[in-house]
Design an enzyme around this catalytic site. Structure first.
Site, PDB file in Angstrom:
ATOM      1  N   SER A   6       0.865  -1.197   0.000  1.00  0.00           N
ATOM      2  CA  SER A   6       0.000   0.000   0.000  1.00  0.00           C
ATOM      3  C   SER A   6       0.892   1.235   0.000  1.00  0.00           C
ATOM      4  O   SER A   6       2.023   1.191   0.524  1.00  0.00           O
ATOM      5  CB  SER A   6      -0.858   0.018   1.260  1.00  0.00           C
ATOM      6  OG  SER A   6      -1.501   1.275   1.399  1.00  0.00           O
ATOM      7  N   TYR A  57      -1.003  -0.564  10.566  1.00  0.00           N
ATOM      8  CA  TYR A  57      -1.209  -1.084   9.202  1.00  0.00           C
ATOM      9  C   TYR A  57      -0.089  -0.584   8.291  1.00  0.00           C
ATOM     10  O   TYR A  57       0.489  -1.354   7.510  1.00  0.00           O
ATOM     11  CB  TYR A  57      -2.581  -0.625   8.708  1.00  0.00           C
ATOM     12  CG  TYR A  57      -2.872  -0.876   7.248  1.00  0.00           C
ATOM     13  CD1 TYR A  57      -3.305  -2.116   6.791  1.00  0.00           C
ATOM     14  CD2 TYR A  57      -2.749   0.155   6.307  1.00  0.00           C
ATOM     15  CE1 TYR A  57      -3.580  -2.332   5.442  1.00  0.00           C
ATOM     16  CE2 TYR A  57      -3.026  -0.049   4.969  1.00  0.00           C
ATOM     17  CZ  TYR A  57      -3.443  -1.294   4.530  1.00  0.00           C
ATOM     18  OH  TYR A  57      -3.723  -1.487   3.198  1.00  0.00           O
ATOM     19  N   LYS A  64       2.704  -2.610   6.076  1.00  0.00           N
ATOM     20  CA  LYS A  64       2.847  -2.480   4.622  1.00  0.00           C
ATOM     21  C   LYS A  64       4.272  -2.048   4.253  1.00  0.00           C
ATOM     22  O   LYS A  64       4.788  -2.417   3.192  1.00  0.00           O
ATOM     23  CB  LYS A  64       1.799  -1.515   4.077  1.00  0.00           C
ATOM     24  CG  LYS A  64       0.364  -2.059   4.194  1.00  0.00           C
ATOM     25  CD  LYS A  64       0.189  -3.329   3.377  1.00  0.00           C
ATOM     26  CE  LYS A  64      -1.236  -3.812   3.320  1.00  0.00           C
ATOM     27  NZ  LYS A  64      -1.434  -4.940   2.404  1.00  0.00           N
TER      28      LYS A  64
HETATM   29  N1  LIG Z   1      -8.697  -0.542  -1.243  1.00  0.00           N
HETATM   30  C1  LIG Z   1      -7.685   0.273  -1.030  1.00  0.00           C
HETATM   31  O1  LIG Z   1      -7.828   1.511  -1.034  1.00  0.00           O
HETATM   32  C2  LIG Z   1      -6.310  -0.283  -0.796  1.00  0.00           C
HETATM   33  C3  LIG Z   1      -5.242   0.618  -0.822  1.00  0.00           C
HETATM   34  C4  LIG Z   1      -3.945   0.139  -0.622  1.00  0.00           C
HETATM   35  C5  LIG Z   1      -3.743  -1.226  -0.414  1.00  0.00           C
HETATM   36  N2  LIG Z   1      -4.812  -2.068  -0.387  1.00  0.00           N
HETATM   37  C6  LIG Z   1      -4.521  -3.482  -0.176  1.00  0.00           C
HETATM   38  O2  LIG Z   1      -5.143  -4.235  -1.195  1.00  0.00           O
HETATM   39  C7  LIG Z   1      -5.383  -5.556  -0.723  1.00  0.00           C
HETATM   40  C8  LIG Z   1      -6.796  -5.974  -1.084  1.00  0.00           C
HETATM   41  O3  LIG Z   1      -7.698  -5.080  -0.493  1.00  0.00           O
HETATM   42  P1  LIG Z   1      -9.103  -4.717  -1.147  1.00  0.00           P
HETATM   43  O4  LIG Z   1      -9.241  -3.255  -1.020  1.00  0.00           O
HETATM   44  O5  LIG Z   1      -9.277  -5.371  -2.459  1.00  0.00           O
HETATM   45  O6  LIG Z   1     -10.080  -5.389  -0.053  1.00  0.00           O
HETATM   46  P2  LIG Z   1     -11.533  -6.042  -0.154  1.00  0.00           P
HETATM   47  O7  LIG Z   1     -12.271  -5.557  -1.357  1.00  0.00           O
HETATM   48  O8  LIG Z   1     -12.142  -5.848   1.183  1.00  0.00           O
HETATM   49  O9  LIG Z   1     -11.210  -7.584  -0.393  1.00  0.00           O
HETATM   50  C9  LIG Z   1     -10.468  -8.275   0.560  1.00  0.00           C
HETATM   51  C10 LIG Z   1     -10.345  -9.715   0.117  1.00  0.00           C
HETATM   52  O10 LIG Z   1      -9.555 -10.422   1.067  1.00  0.00           O
HETATM   53  C11 LIG Z   1     -10.321 -11.483   1.643  1.00  0.00           C
HETATM   54  N3  LIG Z   1      -9.899 -11.624   3.033  1.00  0.00           N
HETATM   55  C12 LIG Z   1     -10.054 -10.751   4.040  1.00  0.00           C
HETATM   56  N4  LIG Z   1      -9.525 -11.233   5.177  1.00  0.00           N
HETATM   57  C13 LIG Z   1      -9.002 -12.446   4.866  1.00  0.00           C
HETATM   58  C14 LIG Z   1      -8.336 -13.449   5.617  1.00  0.00           C
HETATM   59  N5  LIG Z   1      -8.089 -13.313   6.926  1.00  0.00           N
HETATM   60  N6  LIG Z   1      -7.956 -14.579   4.967  1.00  0.00           N
HETATM   61  C15 LIG Z   1      -8.198 -14.741   3.646  1.00  0.00           C
HETATM   62  N7  LIG Z   1      -8.830 -13.828   2.898  1.00  0.00           N
HETATM   63  C16 LIG Z   1      -9.227 -12.697   3.501  1.00  0.00           C
HETATM   64  C17 LIG Z   1     -11.767 -11.067   1.446  1.00  0.00           C
HETATM   65  O11 LIG Z   1     -12.675 -12.129   1.397  1.00  0.00           O
HETATM   66  P3  LIG Z   1     -13.368 -12.815   2.704  1.00  0.00           P
HETATM   67  O12 LIG Z   1     -13.971 -11.719   3.492  1.00  0.00           O
HETATM   68  O13 LIG Z   1     -14.357 -13.758   2.095  1.00  0.00           O
HETATM   69  O14 LIG Z   1     -12.272 -13.541   3.420  1.00  0.00           O
HETATM   70  C18 LIG Z   1     -11.676 -10.430   0.062  1.00  0.00           C
HETATM   71  O15 LIG Z   1     -11.626 -11.415  -0.940  1.00  0.00           O
HETATM   72  C19 LIG Z   1      -5.045  -5.528   0.765  1.00  0.00           C
HETATM   73  O16 LIG Z   1      -3.740  -6.028   0.939  1.00  0.00           O
HETATM   74  C20 LIG Z   1      -5.062  -4.053   1.110  1.00  0.00           C
HETATM   75  O17 LIG Z   1      -4.227  -3.762   2.207  1.00  0.00           O
HETATM   76  C21 LIG Z   1      -6.080  -1.626  -0.563  1.00  0.00           C
END
Ligand SMILES: NC(=O)c1ccc[n+]([C@@H]2O[C@H](COP(=O)([O-])OP(=O)(O)OC[C@H]3O[C@@H](n4cnc5c(N)ncnc54)[C@H](OP(=O)(O)O)[C@@H]3O)[C@@H](O)[C@H]2O)c1
Length: 258
Positions: free
Chosen positions: A147, A160, A164
């Site tokens: 991130s 967090y 990261k």
């Molecule tokens: N969105 C942003 O703005 C953003 C920015 C920077 C970085 N990121 C990073 O991007 C990555 C993905 O985030 P996202 O925004 O796509 O999130 P998201 O839409 O909430 O999706 C999260 C995914 O991870 C799964 N998950 C959550 N906890 C888990 C666990 N303990 N074990 C296995 N699977 C798990 C969820 O499914 P289930 O609930 O079914 O397990 C879902 O498939 C993360 O590493 C996050 O830190 C996101």
């Protein structure tokens, strides 16, 4: 488009039932890969796998649920993938957690440990489960979704962000360890992307407008806008890239005003 072709490759993408992980899995399948959809919920994973298979008209995706907190489940994810698809060429450690918002003084030890367990230690586990076969084949690509939080300070999501930042260091270390075996390890650093994970940052229109103002491209990102970097890092196009963190944030960090 041979540079970005993933035909015949097998990829595990954690957290691929929705959000960024799903977008990466769909893009990998579009590029020709077989993909393993994984999250904690088998049903949600099956829905995504079915959608991918319906698009491609063949078994291009399978669903294997695993919590990244559970080492035994991650081992099953790896062994089931090998049993059903024969090998693992690409690993995307995308799932992560952030159970706490607020100043560092208020975080409990349990929350701090959960963040580190899920965002750093689980990546270490999974990578070491898949890497022996990559080393043996002298070919592999590992991507950690970090991130931009790992590049900047925060008084709200501090632990967090430390996790990261640790992911950036993990890819640097492992890129050195595995480089001679042609196994590449890189990170992607998304800015704010419209997913459930970041909902608190964009569901209020005023909050989203404030983010838009500090983002040179004038808007937050969409999940499929992270997928291109993930295809690049997994494919021939990224063959000489290792140990890097690719920022995909609409320019937010260069402005310095998040
Ligand atoms: N969105 C942003 O703005 C953003 C920015 C920077 C970085 N990121 C990073 O991007 C990555 C993905 O985030 P996202 O925004 O796509 O999130 P998201 O839409 O909430 O999706 C999260 C995914 O991870 C799964 N998950 C959550 N906890 C888990 C666990 N303990 N074990 C296995 N699977 C798990 C969820 O499914 P289930 O609930 O079914 O397990 C879902 O498939 C993360 O590493 C996050 O830190 C996101």
């Amino acid at each position: 488009m041979d540079l970005f072709d993933l035909t015949g490759k097998v990829a595990i993408i954690t957290g691929s039932s929705r959000g960024i992980g799903r977008a990466i899995a769909e893009a990998y399948a579009d590029a020709g890969a077989k993909v393993v959809i994984s999250s904690r919920k088998q049903q949600a994973c099956e829905e995504v796998a079915n959608a991918v298979n319906a698009t491609h008209g063949e078994e291009r995706a399978i669903a294997i649920a695993a919590s990244i907190s559970d080492k035994a489940m991650l081992q099953t994810l790896v062994s089931e993938t090998r049993r059903r698809f024969g090998k693992i060429d690409i690993l995307v450690c995308n799932a992560a957690s952030n159970p706490y918002y607020g100043p560092m003084a208020g975080i409990t030890d349990e929350q701090f440990r959960k963040i580190f367990d899920n965002n750093v230690l689980a990546n270490h586990w999974l990578i070491n489960m898949v890497v022996p076969e990559m080393i043996e084949r002298e070919n592999g690509a590992i991507v950690i979704v970090s991130s931009i939080g790992g590049l900047i300070g925060s008084d709200v999501i501090g632990a967090y962000n430390v996790s990261k930042a640790a992911d950036f260091q993990l890819v640097r270390n492992l890129a050195i360890e595995f480089g001679r075996h042609n196994v590449r390890v890189n990170a992607i650093a998304p800015g704010v992307i419209r997913t459930d994970f970041a909902k608190a940052l964009w569901e209020d229109p005023e909050a989203e407008a404030a983010l838009n103002r500090v983002t040179p491209l004038g808007r937050i990102g969409e999940p499929d806008e992270i997928a291109g970097a993930a295809v690049f890092l997994a494919s021939k196009a990224g063959a000489y890239v290792t140990g890097q963190g690719i920022v995909v944030d609409g320019g937010t960090t260069i402005r310095g005003g998040l």
